[in-house]
Write an enzyme that holds these catalytic residues in place. Structure first.
Site, PDB file in Angstrom:
ATOM      1  N   GLU A  41       0.822  -1.208   0.000  1.00  0.00           N
ATOM      2  CA  GLU A  41       0.000   0.000   0.000  1.00  0.00           C
ATOM      3  C   GLU A  41       0.863   1.269   0.000  1.00  0.00           C
ATOM      4  O   GLU A  41       1.798   1.399   0.783  1.00  0.00           O
ATOM      5  CB  GLU A  41      -0.891  -0.019   1.246  1.00  0.00           C
ATOM      6  CG  GLU A  41      -1.787   1.184   1.425  1.00  0.00           C
ATOM      7  CD  GLU A  41      -2.605   1.116   2.709  1.00  0.00           C
ATOM      8  OE1 GLU A  41      -3.525   1.929   2.869  1.00  0.00           O
ATOM      9  OE2 GLU A  41      -2.316   0.238   3.557  1.00  0.00           O
ATOM     10  N   LYS A 111      -9.213   2.510  -2.300  1.00  0.00           N
ATOM     11  CA  LYS A 111      -9.524   1.917  -1.008  1.00  0.00           C
ATOM     12  C   LYS A 111     -10.916   2.359  -0.569  1.00  0.00           C
ATOM     13  O   LYS A 111     -11.267   3.540  -0.661  1.00  0.00           O
ATOM     14  CB  LYS A 111      -8.474   2.363   0.012  1.00  0.00           C
ATOM     15  CG  LYS A 111      -8.539   1.683   1.370  1.00  0.00           C
ATOM     16  CD  LYS A 111      -7.333   2.105   2.207  1.00  0.00           C
ATOM     17  CE  LYS A 111      -7.248   1.375   3.526  1.00  0.00           C
ATOM     18  NZ  LYS A 111      -6.022   1.759   4.284  1.00  0.00           N
ATOM     19  N   CYS A 147      -5.501  -2.944   2.284  1.00  0.00           N
ATOM     20  CA  CYS A 147      -5.379  -2.995   3.751  1.00  0.00           C
ATOM     21  C   CYS A 147      -6.720  -3.168   4.464  1.00  0.00           C
ATOM     22  O   CYS A 147      -7.267  -4.256   4.513  1.00  0.00           O
ATOM     23  CB  CYS A 147      -4.626  -1.775   4.257  1.00  0.00           C
ATOM     24  SG  CYS A 147      -3.858  -2.036   5.887  1.00  0.00           S
TER      25      CYS A 147
END
Length: 548
Positions: A41, A111, A147
């Site tokens: 990330e 994300k 994540c």
């Protein structure tokens, strides 16, 4: 499809260095037969850039570097970077995963779940994705997440933090392979939790999972790496090292991959975290050498040992600063420790300077007994000596206070708190002793930390016959109270009931924690290894009157 889990150590804002590392690992992966490389990330800019993300030039550099990387990379790759949000309202940036191939960006996914707990404040910077999309590649339907997107499985968590589940959405859209690029910081026992969570996801959705985590230290956070690939029924098929860069392959066709051995002892893992975090903080901040004040006590001994392992003993200077109440044994222990570690050693007595202070202040203090004022003067003289050496020689001072002392304010502003990095500020005193034992065991029978340092009662040696327990409860009691109050967020009454301690004692400790926030706000950054550290992730008011 053969997938390379490319685990590397980025530096925030070092676009040239991070890009070079991505290109090199992609080249290695291609030579080993990989068809896709997966990175972590925000690896292009480094995690977490914090308010750098509010600078338009920083976001523009992300975009231009990604375009340049796409043209130069020798292998299709998934790369994390800070991109432009697609919405007309909200934050201008998005936390993106880009699939680059054939000289261009062929797919992007933002994300969706932006954490705002503990050390995370991603809603401050990023606009969340509104939906998830799969992408066909290499005979698979890729479901790419970032994540936090995988930390919301209803089958694993008793109480979820978010309404939506990006993984379930991707599986519903036909994803055959789940990939997650991550920057998940280390805390004690988190590796086991993370693996259990990933195994639950794989089994729940009957999909293989590729998880690539950042490694290395950035400021207070230390990332363990531990990148992993799991088959659809949950077993580990590929596993990267902890706290080291690594490149491991996973074959989706055979369900097999490279598996590196990981230590099982969590104390040993915490030691590696502290060494890694110290090394990266020192080096990424541009220092080569460090200073440690050596009192002859357990805290400074452990910090010195960690420093020697992190930057090499030739780059560590231990400074003993005996005062009027220092014992001969403490100076002897400090000298022996330096010799055992192979670090440089310097003795700078403070008694003459302390005497000068006392004479200067004698008239002002006339009629008042000596108290903590004179104790703190000694600590501040030592802090001045260390900072003078730092200024003159360009070395970074490592402060040596532990979490127990920092919690209750058993430390001196501008004295023993002086420094550029607080190595063990998130390590309770009882764990400091455990680390000391581990350091000696790792030396294969050779004593590193002197036995007398381990066995003598801990003391600041700022007044005659002083011990820590003159002021504090026994550390095995104090640390249990602190863990429950700080990390468990329990009330004094709950803690007293659970452990059988007196409510008066527990409340006194809790009040000392709260009333000493002003000291901790002025402390150097510390390495975070527990679920709740003082340096990051625990914003707390200074001027407040709540009684717990």
């Amino acid at each position: 499809m053969k997938i390379a889990l490319a685990q590397f150590n980025p530096t925030v804002g070092d676009f040239a260095g991070n890009s070079a590392r991505i290109l090199d690992l992609a080249c290695q992966a291609k030579q080993r037969g990989a068809e896709l490389a997966v990175f972590s990330e925000l690896c292009l800019c480094g995690y977490l850039p914090q308010d750098l993300l509010e600078r338009p030039a920083f976001l523009e550099r992300n975009r231009t570097e990604l375009a340049c990387l796409a043209k130069r990379i020798s292998l299709p790759a998934i790369v994390g970077y800070a991109g432009r949000a697609q919405d007309s309202t909200g934050k201008p940036a998005a936390n993106n995963a880009a699939l680059i191939a054939d000289g261009r960006v062929v797919f992007e996914q933002s994300k969706m779940l932006l954490p705002t707990y503990d050390v995370f404040d991603e809603s401050r910077y990023f606009q969340p994705a509104k939906s998830q999309h799969v992408f066909p590649f290499g005979g698979e339907q890729l479901g790419i997440t970032i994540c936090e997107d995988i930390w919301n499985d209803k089958n694993f968590w008793a109480k979820r933090l978010y309404e939506c589940d990006p993984v379930a959405e991707l599986v519903g859209k036909g994803a055959t392979l789940l990939l997650n690029i991550s920057a998940s910081p280390y805390t004690i026992d988190k590796r086991n939790l993370r693996r259990a969570m990933l195994q639950s996801l794989a089994r729940s959705h009957r999909r293989p999972i590729v998880y690539v985590n950042q490694v290395g230290g950035n400021d207070s956070l230390v990332f363990d790496g531990s990148s992993v690939a799991l088959t659809a029924d949950g077993p580990v098929a590929a596993q990267a090292r902890i706290f080291e860069e690594d490149l491991v392959l996973f074959d989706t066709a055979t369900g097999r991959g490279d598996v590196r051995t990981q230590p099982e002892d969590e104390l040993e893992v915490a030691y590696y975290a502290l060494v890694c975090g110290t090394h990266d903080y020192v080096c990424k901040c541009g220092f080569r050498q460090v200073l440690v004040g050596l009192s002859g006590g357990i805290d400074s001994a452990v910090v010195a040992a960690i420093a020697a392992a992190a930057v090499g003993p030739e780059n560590v200077l231990g400074v003993a600063m005996p005062g009027p109440y220092s014992s001969e044994g403490s100076l002897r222990d400090a000298r022996q420790l330096a010799q055992n570690l192979g670090i440089q050693f310097l003795v700078l007595p403070i008694e003459e300077v302390f005497g000068s202070y006392r004479r200067t202040l004698q008239h002002v203090f006339e009629g008042r007994p000596e108290d903590v004022t004179e104790e703190n003067l000694q600590a501040r003289i030592r802090g001045n000596f260390l900072m003078a050496l730092s200024n003159k020689f360009g070395s970074l001072v490592l402060s040596t206070g532990n979490k127990s002392e920092m919690a209750v304010g058993y430390c001196t502003l501008y004295g023993d708190m002086a420094g550029g990095l607080a190595v063990i500020s998130d390590v309770p005193k009882t764990m400091v002793y455990e680390l000391a034992g581990l350091i000696n065991r790792r030396a294969n029978g050779r004593e590193v930390i002197p036995a007398s340092t381990l066995t003598k009662p801990p003391s600041a040696e700022l007044r005659p016959n002083q011990t820590d327990q003159d002021t504090l409860p026994p550390y095995d009691v104090l640390d249990r109270i602190l863990k429950a109050y700080i990390e468990g967020v329990r009330s004094p009454q709950e803690i007293a009931d659970h452990y059988g301690f007196s409510l008066e004692l527990v409340r006194e400790v809790a009040l000392r924690v709260d009333h000493n926030e002003y000291k901790r706000k002025q402390a150097p950054p510390g390495l975070k290894i527990t679920s709740r550290a003082f340096s990051v992730g625990r914003p707390f008011p200074i001027a407040q009157k709540f009684v717990p």
